[in-house]
Design a protein around this motif. Sequence first.
Motif, PDB file in Angstrom:
ATOM      1  N   PHE A 109      60.520  51.845  50.036  1.00 42.00           N
ATOM      2  CA  PHE A 109      59.950  52.219  51.325  1.00 42.00           C
ATOM      3  C   PHE A 109      58.492  52.665  51.242  1.00 42.00           C
ATOM      4  O   PHE A 109      57.643  52.125  51.946  1.00 42.00           O
ATOM      5  CB  PHE A 109      60.816  53.311  51.982  1.00 42.00           C
ATOM      6  CG  PHE A 109      62.225  52.858  52.198  1.00 42.00           C
ATOM      7  CD1 PHE A 109      62.538  51.966  53.206  1.00 42.00           C
ATOM      8  CD2 PHE A 109      63.240  53.277  51.358  1.00 42.00           C
ATOM      9  CE1 PHE A 109      63.832  51.516  53.393  1.00 42.00           C
ATOM     10  CE2 PHE A 109      64.539  52.846  51.533  1.00 42.00           C
ATOM     11  CZ  PHE A 109      64.836  51.959  52.548  1.00 42.00           C
ATOM     12  N   ILE A 110      58.200  53.638  50.385  1.00 42.14           N
ATOM     13  CA  ILE A 110      56.818  54.130  50.279  1.00 42.14           C
ATOM     14  C   ILE A 110      55.888  52.997  49.860  1.00 42.14           C
ATOM     15  O   ILE A 110      54.783  52.871  50.382  1.00 42.14           O
ATOM     16  CB  ILE A 110      56.723  55.320  49.304  1.00 42.14           C
ATOM     17  CG1 ILE A 110      57.585  56.492  49.768  1.00 42.14           C
ATOM     18  CG2 ILE A 110      55.273  55.751  49.104  1.00 42.14           C
ATOM     19  CD1 ILE A 110      57.162  57.147  51.062  1.00 42.14           C
ATOM     20  N   SER A 111      56.351  52.151  48.943  1.00 46.18           N
ATOM     21  CA  SER A 111      55.499  51.047  48.482  1.00 46.18           C
ATOM     22  C   SER A 111      55.162  50.087  49.628  1.00 46.18           C
ATOM     23  O   SER A 111      54.114  49.460  49.621  1.00 46.18           O
ATOM     24  CB  SER A 111      56.183  50.298  47.345  1.00 46.18           C
ATOM     25  OG  SER A 111      57.391  49.716  47.797  1.00 46.18           O
ATOM     26  N   ARG A 112      56.023  49.974  50.619  1.00 47.44           N
ATOM     27  CA  ARG A 112      55.765  49.102  51.776  1.00 47.44           C
ATOM     28  C   ARG A 112      54.732  49.692  52.722  1.00 47.44           C
ATOM     29  O   ARG A 112      54.170  48.981  53.553  1.00 47.44           O
ATOM     30  CB  ARG A 112      57.051  48.856  52.556  1.00 47.44           C
ATOM     31  CG  ARG A 112      58.040  48.011  51.812  1.00 47.44           C
ATOM     32  CD  ARG A 112      59.257  47.772  52.651  1.00 47.44           C
ATOM     33  NE  ARG A 112      60.276  47.100  51.870  1.00 47.44           N
ATOM     34  CZ  ARG A 112      61.513  46.961  52.267  1.00 47.44           C
ATOM     35  NH1 ARG A 112      61.908  47.444  53.433  1.00 47.44           N
ATOM     36  NH2 ARG A 112      62.394  46.337  51.511  1.00 47.44           N
ATOM     37  N   LEU A 113      54.505  50.982  52.618  1.00 43.16           N
ATOM     38  CA  LEU A 113      53.530  51.630  53.491  1.00 43.16           C
ATOM     39  C   LEU A 113      52.107  51.478  52.970  1.00 43.16           C
ATOM     40  O   LEU A 113      51.171  51.927  53.602  1.00 43.16           O
ATOM     41  CB  LEU A 113      53.859  53.126  53.629  1.00 43.16           C
ATOM     42  CG  LEU A 113      55.182  53.448  54.312  1.00 43.16           C
ATOM     43  CD1 LEU A 113      55.452  54.947  54.254  1.00 43.16           C
ATOM     44  CD2 LEU A 113      55.185  52.948  55.750  1.00 43.16           C
ATOM     45  N   ASN A 114      51.979  50.869  51.794  1.00 42.84           N
ATOM     46  CA  ASN A 114      50.677  50.654  51.182  1.00 42.84           C
ATOM     47  C   ASN A 114      49.972  51.965  50.860  1.00 42.84           C
ATOM     48  O   ASN A 114      48.775  52.080  50.985  1.00 42.84           O
ATOM     49  CB  ASN A 114      49.793  49.789  52.098  1.00 42.84           C
ATOM     50  CG  ASN A 114      49.275  48.593  51.356  1.00 42.84           C
ATOM     51  OD1 ASN A 114      49.512  48.439  50.170  1.00 42.84           O
ATOM     52  ND2 ASN A 114      48.557  47.748  52.060  1.00 42.84           N
TER      53      ASN A 114
END
Length: 145
Positions: A109-114
């Motif tokens: 999830f956090i990685s998808r938020l850039n």
Amino acid sequence: MLKNRATAVLAVVFAAACAAISQQKAQAPRVADNLEFHNLKVLPPNLSHDQLIATMRFFARSLGVKCNHCHVVNPAGSKEEFDFPADAKPEKNAARTMIRMANQINGDFISRLNRQAETVTCFTCHRGHTIPDSTPPPETPAPRT
């Protein structure tokens, strides 16, 4: 002649000391091996001693606890104070579950938020307490205009 000999001995000792210090600095940190760390189920098996200690200290600070919160205390007179590999305390398995959860949140999830600099850790929720506070802060009044 005695002065030259003493200078030469001092130079050799100094050179040997410098070489020993350089060699010590060049050595890799101690790596966990079968003799040192047992029962690592979530943490990487090639974790260095220093990394493991830093990780455990971070967990303890994040939850406001000491080692005995998760680790079994050995009887008095034992070689070590704690039986670190033991899984007798349910808190240890809860910690493993929470580590997996944080890793999944960060990876999925956090990685998808850039936002690479932001990660979820134990401290994100626990803030120095074993049970995270689930009560939101009081509502702040809207500013008057």
